[in-house]
Design a protein around this motif. Structure first.
Motif, mmCIF file in Angstrom:
data_model
loop_
_atom_site.group_PDB
_atom_site.id
_atom_site.type_symbol
_atom_site.label_atom_id
_atom_site.label_comp_id
_atom_site.label_asym_id
_atom_site.label_seq_id
_atom_site.Cartn_x
_atom_site.Cartn_y
_atom_site.Cartn_z
ATOM 1 N N TYR A 67 42.988 17.860 47.476
ATOM 2 C CA TYR A 67 42.758 18.899 48.612
ATOM 3 C C TYR A 67 42.036 18.205 49.507
ATOM 4 O O TYR A 67 41.317 17.163 49.090
ATOM 5 C CB TYR A 67 41.741 19.854 47.688
ATOM 6 C CG TYR A 67 42.476 20.287 46.227
ATOM 7 C CD1 TYR A 67 43.653 20.930 46.215
ATOM 8 C CD2 TYR A 67 41.479 20.280 45.192
ATOM 9 C CE1 TYR A 67 43.792 21.180 45.070
ATOM 10 C CE2 TYR A 67 41.894 20.763 44.129
ATOM 11 C CZ TYR A 67 43.232 21.303 43.894
ATOM 12 O OH TYR A 67 43.782 21.782 42.776
ATOM 13 N N ARG B 120 36.503 36.838 44.982
ATOM 14 C CA ARG B 120 35.787 37.924 45.653
ATOM 15 C C ARG B 120 34.438 38.294 44.923
ATOM 16 O O ARG B 120 34.129 38.958 44.075
ATOM 17 C CB ARG B 120 36.735 38.944 45.555
ATOM 18 C CG ARG B 120 36.399 40.232 46.355
ATOM 19 C CD ARG B 120 36.900 41.363 45.908
ATOM 20 N NE ARG B 120 35.900 42.065 44.864
ATOM 21 C CZ ARG B 120 36.403 43.113 44.144
ATOM 22 N NH1 ARG B 120 37.451 43.549 43.995
ATOM 23 N NH2 ARG B 120 35.525 43.432 43.306
ATOM 24 N N ARG C 67 46.487 23.857 55.259
ATOM 25 C CA ARG C 67 46.621 23.806 53.582
ATOM 26 C C ARG C 67 45.573 22.620 53.263
ATOM 27 O O ARG C 67 45.905 22.064 52.207
ATOM 28 C CB ARG C 67 48.126 23.245 53.461
ATOM 29 C CG ARG C 67 49.051 24.550 53.377
ATOM 30 C CD ARG C 67 50.294 24.275 52.940
ATOM 31 N NE ARG C 67 50.789 25.537 52.582
ATOM 32 C CZ ARG C 67 51.753 25.769 51.571
ATOM 33 N NH1 ARG C 67 51.972 25.078 50.753
ATOM 34 N NH2 ARG C 67 52.217 26.907 51.583
ATOM 35 N N PRO D 160 42.986 24.607 49.035
ATOM 36 C CA PRO D 160 43.996 24.988 47.937
ATOM 37 C C PRO D 160 43.858 26.576 47.585
ATOM 38 O O PRO D 160 42.825 27.139 48.196
ATOM 39 C CB PRO D 160 43.465 24.329 46.746
ATOM 40 C CG PRO D 160 42.009 24.154 46.905
ATOM 41 C CD PRO D 160 41.932 23.875 48.264
ATOM 42 N N GLU D 161 45.070 27.077 48.011
ATOM 43 C CA GLU D 161 45.251 28.529 47.713
ATOM 44 C C GLU D 161 44.202 29.100 46.445
ATOM 45 O O GLU D 161 43.604 30.159 46.311
ATOM 46 C CB GLU D 161 46.480 29.039 47.280
ATOM 47 C CG GLU D 161 46.703 30.281 48.172
ATOM 48 C CD GLU D 161 48.450 30.716 47.773
ATOM 49 O OE1 GLU D 161 49.021 29.986 47.603
ATOM 50 O OE2 GLU D 161 48.460 32.087 47.521
ATOM 51 N N ALA D 162 44.259 27.934 45.420
ATOM 52 C CA ALA D 162 43.526 28.528 44.175
ATOM 53 C C ALA D 162 42.197 28.674 44.441
ATOM 54 O O ALA D 162 41.338 29.347 43.498
ATOM 55 C CB ALA D 162 43.795 27.345 43.132
ATOM 56 N N THR E 166 40.385 31.956 43.849
ATOM 57 C CA THR E 166 39.895 32.417 42.520
ATOM 58 C C THR E 166 38.588 31.699 42.299
ATOM 59 O O THR E 166 38.142 31.945 40.990
ATOM 60 C CB THR E 166 40.811 32.360 41.756
ATOM 61 O OG1 THR E 166 41.149 31.033 41.304
ATOM 62 C CG2 THR E 166 42.125 33.100 41.928
ATOM 63 N N HIS F 119 38.461 38.772 51.317
ATOM 64 C CA HIS F 119 39.363 38.588 50.289
ATOM 65 C C HIS F 119 40.799 38.939 50.758
ATOM 66 O O HIS F 119 41.711 38.253 50.468
ATOM 67 C CB HIS F 119 38.907 38.892 48.944
ATOM 68 C CG HIS F 119 39.397 37.971 47.950
ATOM 69 N ND1 HIS F 119 40.403 38.478 46.889
ATOM 70 C CD2 HIS F 119 39.106 36.589 47.770
ATOM 71 C CE1 HIS F 119 40.480 37.473 46.045
ATOM 72 N NE2 HIS F 119 39.819 36.286 46.293
ATOM 73 N N ARG F 120 40.772 40.219 51.150
ATOM 74 C CA ARG F 120 42.251 40.536 51.578
ATOM 75 C C ARG F 120 42.455 39.678 52.724
ATOM 76 O O ARG F 120 44.018 39.599 52.882
ATOM 77 C CB ARG F 120 42.221 41.949 52.015
ATOM 78 C CG ARG F 120 41.975 43.107 51.006
ATOM 79 C CD ARG F 120 41.806 44.270 51.502
ATOM 80 N NE ARG F 120 41.709 45.478 50.453
ATOM 81 C CZ ARG F 120 41.257 46.689 50.386
ATOM 82 N NH1 ARG F 120 40.886 46.898 51.602
ATOM 83 N NH2 ARG F 120 41.051 47.378 49.321
ATOM 84 N N THR G 166 43.658 36.118 51.299
ATOM 85 C CA THR G 166 44.842 36.250 50.471
ATOM 86 C C THR G 166 46.181 36.727 51.408
ATOM 87 O O THR G 166 47.106 36.781 50.614
ATOM 88 C CB THR G 166 44.782 37.127 49.194
ATOM 89 O OG1 THR G 166 44.258 38.428 49.697
ATOM 90 C CG2 THR G 166 43.815 36.366 48.203
ATOM 91 N N GLN H 209 46.547 39.427 52.750
ATOM 92 C CA GLN H 209 47.019 41.160 52.738
ATOM 93 C C GLN H 209 46.895 41.735 54.174
ATOM 94 O O GLN H 209 47.513 42.635 54.337
ATOM 95 C CB GLN H 209 46.504 41.789 51.902
ATOM 96 C CG GLN H 209 46.400 41.024 50.207
ATOM 97 C CD GLN H 209 45.506 41.870 49.277
ATOM 98 O OE1 GLN H 209 45.395 43.058 49.242
ATOM 99 N NE2 GLN H 209 44.899 41.205 48.431
#
Lengths: 305, 429
Positions: free
Chosen positions: B175, B183, B231, B234-236, B239, B399-400, B403, B405
């Protein structure tokens, strides 16, 4: 001693019976009906602990109007119904299969029954944490998928970061945890079915499938009803599992109505609005119970014939 | 509307003045404060010293839940009931406006506190209706940790991306940059630092909602791009809370980390950390160190922003003993008490001149001159009585967007709309 006419005795006994159940009834009134009415009364007021300057005025159905015009409320309701439908369906099907299997006589049956019950015995919060670890970025699921070549190891899937994928661990965890409960209840129902019925059916040349649809299912109806009511109402009020697993995220993609209510009531301390939400949840669950009882045509209090 | 609040605040204060006749410094003060470990130890020592200096005043230290949201619930229940106890309250930085607007804590202006020496952000966070309602006790700020063996500290966000990309390519770390993206409140803190760096704000001076400004859209787009395009994040991380990000840094998996000062100490410990002696801290970067460039459409250069956290001390508006209560607050926030507290607990003093004392370095994990520079850019989160709701709205929309959305612009427009409706509903627009 004179013998009194029969109906008078009955009346007196009825009065006596009422007197006997009165303490129990008042306890029910005190711990169930009174809080319910109180909540309803609260729901007609603003009552916002954090903003005492707004006072505590009576606003009629304003809180309900707010809920019904709030997109997050409808989303939460939708999530709850989605979760309830899928998890209860899976649980009842799986539970029935397991119960049928466990109902057969074989060696070590007692041991297997205990084993099946294990997930049910684990506290929900612990189970939720387990499933969180399993589905984490470096959890077992991703490791298995990477080993199988189904996933790029450099970019593992973030289950809890996708609005639809996040439901996978949620539903799996619920199914894993509560199928044993369904199994247990259905197994009890199965054991009440008279085995001579099956013998008779076999004599008449009924196939196992016919036996299942004509004997097992109809006679299992009361047990199924109990299971469906319990599970549906439980699933509808799901809170702890999702609170720990996703906390309603990503965004609010997995937020059920109970978690939304909790946020408004305990985090925002909006007692009036939170009470309105609680009343709505109560009414919906009550309605669901009525629908089940009507649809399945069984009376819960009916004596077995 | 401001006037309405004003009146609410004045009434209890006036009643108090009338009832206690002023000047009284006797009685028992009840003071629930964080009471675990070293914090409890130093507080006991200082309170005993205070009692010795002020015969006639007793301090009753009470235990309260250490979890901030539980303490908040407890305080709200007490204060709603107009209880006169506890007399002195330890507030999280985002509660001051809420408690002040509710009339639960009294303005401190009449005691004429000397606030000259405090970092400006720590005072701004405690102003409601232009009056000071609490005195900063210790501070927490968001900072950028970087690997000194791999990169030099970035000044701009462009530098940060470039260093992260080159650094990960060279050193094969998985990373480039990690922050708290789950969130929850931490996400708002991270966003605020990006937002300030791009020259944006959540609320403007007059309390108007400006979180849908062009600067804000750019800040959030930058954060989303760090995850989805460059990138480097990290997408992780979407959370992750503080601890997960700390683990990533101390296991040597990332070049940059945004975290609070607490991480410094454990990451310096060679027993648990792979990066001891290989990192330093700096302030979060800005859009441009040259001022708005030609491509920036006249947008501001941005300013270094460190989200302010920490504790304040305030006085219950219904206390029977305001003079004594203020005396205790004033005592605990003196430079020498702050220095002692820092040495024992490692907490960062909100007064500038404490940082001139060479002893401070032995108590703090972060070198005092670095800490001081970062705290100079400490920025409060929006000072509003409805901060909790405002933050919740932001958390959800941020957060939307992160992620994937919704598009960042749409997310911020929606968030701004909801915040405006919220402020309107409670009469703060």
């Amino acid at each position: 001693m004179h013998e009194r006419p029969n109906h008078s005795t009955e009346k007196r006994e009825a009065r006596l019976a009422w007197a006997f159940v009165l303490p129990a009834l008042s306890v029910v009134a005190l711990i169930a009906i009174f809080p319910l009415l109180w909540t309803f009364w609260e729901s007609l007021h603003v009552h916002d602990l954090r903003m005492p300057w707004r006072g505590n005025p009576f606003v009629g159905l304003e809180n309900y109007r707010e809920a019904f015009t709030e997109p997050r409320f409808w989303q939460a309701l939708g999530h709850t119904l989605f979760f309830t439908a899928i998890s209860v369906a899976l649980e009842v099907v799986l539970g029935l299969i397991l119960a049928l299997a466990l109902n057969r006589a074989y060696r070590g049956r007692g041991f297997v029954r205990v084993l099946v019950l294990l997930p049910w015995a684990i506290p929900t919060v612990v189970a939720a944490l387990l499933w969180r670890f399993i589905f984490e970025e470096r959890g077992i699921v991703n490791a298995a998928l990477i080993n199988a070549g189904a996933m790029d190891g450099a970019h593992p899937l973030v289950w809890f970061g996708h609005s639809l994928l996040a439901w996978t661990p949620v539903i799996l965890a619920d199914v894993w945890k509560t199928t044993p409960f369904v199994t247990l209840l259905l197994l009890a129902g199965l054991q009440n079915i008279d085995s001579t019925l099956y013998e008779a059916a076999r004599m008449d040349g009924a196939s196992p499938w016919m036996q299942f649809t004509n004997i097992t299912l109809p006679l299992l109806k009361p047990a199924l009803l109990v299971v469906l009511i319990f599970r549906t109402l439980d699933a509808f009020r799901v809170f702890d599992l999702i609170y720990v697993l996703t906390n309603g995220g990503p965004g609010t993609s997995t937020e059920p109505i109970a978690l939304y209510t909790f946020t408004r009531l305990m985090n925002n301390l909006r007692f009036g609005y939170g009470s309105a939400l609680s009343v709505i949840v109560f009414l919906v669950t009550f309605l669901l119970a009525v629908v089940y009882i009507r649809a399945l045509g069984v009376k819960l209090t009916e004596k077995p014939q | 509307m401001q006037l309405f609040f004003h009146r609410l605040l004045v009434i209890p204060a006036a009643l108090l003045l009338a009832s206690c006749g002023g000047g009284q410094r006797k009685g028992v003060l009840s003071f629930p404060a964080s009471a675990v470990g070293k914090e409890a130890e130093v507080l006991k020592i200082q309170v005993r010293r205070f009692e010795k200096e002020n015969p006639g005043i007793m301090v009753d230290l009470r235990k309260t839940p250490d979890a901030s949201d539980l303490r908040h619930q407890l305080y709200v229940q007490w204060l709603n009931a107009r209880a006169s106890e506890p007399d002195v309250l330890q507030l999280d930085v985002v509660w001051t406006a809420e408690f002040a607007a509710a009339g639960w804590i009294m303005p401190l202006d009449r005691f004429k506190p000397d606030v000259e020496d405090f970092f400006p952000g720590t005072i701004a966070a405690n102003l409601w209706d232009k009056k000071l309602h609490a005195l900063p006790w210790f501070v927490d700020v968001g900072m950028l940790y970087y690997r000194t063996d791999l990169v030099s500290p970035p000044k701009t966000f462009a530098d940060l991306i470039k260093s992260a990309e080159e650094g990960t390519a060279r050193s094969r770390l998985p990373y480039g940059f990690v922050w708290q993206g789950a969130r929850y409140e931490g996400l708002v803190c991270v966003f605020l630092e990006h937002l300030g760096g791009f020259g944006g704000r959540i609320l403007d001076e007059e309390g108007g909602v400006v979180v849908d400004s062009e600067e804000a859209v750019q800040a959030l787009t930058f954060m989303r791009d760090c995850v989805a395009k460059a990138r480097i994040v990290p997408e992780a991380a979407l959370t992750w809370k503080e601890e997960e990000t700390r683990f990533a840094f101390q296991n040597g998996e990332t070049i940059f980390l945004r975290n609070w000062p607490y991480a410094y100490r454990s990451m310096s410990d060679d027993q648990h950390s792979k990066v001891g002696g290989k990192f330093a801290v700096t302030a979060m970067p800005v859009r441009s160190h040259l001022g708005g460039g030609p491509g920036d459409k006249g947008l501001s250069a941005g300013k270094h922003t460190a989200t302010l956290g920490g504790s304040q001390l305030a006085i219950n508006a219904n206390t029977a003993n305001p003079e004594a209560a203020y005396h205790l607050i004033e005592f605990l926030t003196r430079p020498e008490q702050m220095l002692e507290r820092a040495l024992m607990t490692g907490q960062y003093p909100p007064r500038r001149n404490v940082y001139d004392d060479p002893k401070l370095a032995t108590g703090l994990a972060v070198p005092p001159k670095d800490a001081r520079r970062i705290i100079e850019s400490a920025t409060p989160r929006p000072v509003t009585p409805v901060y909790a709701e405002l933050s919740e709205i932001l958390q959800i929309w941020l957060h939307r967007a992160l992620t994937g959305q919704v598009d960042p612009r749409l997310a911020l427009e929606n968030a701004a709309g909801e915040i405006r409706r919220l402020l309107k509903k409670v009469g703060l627009d």
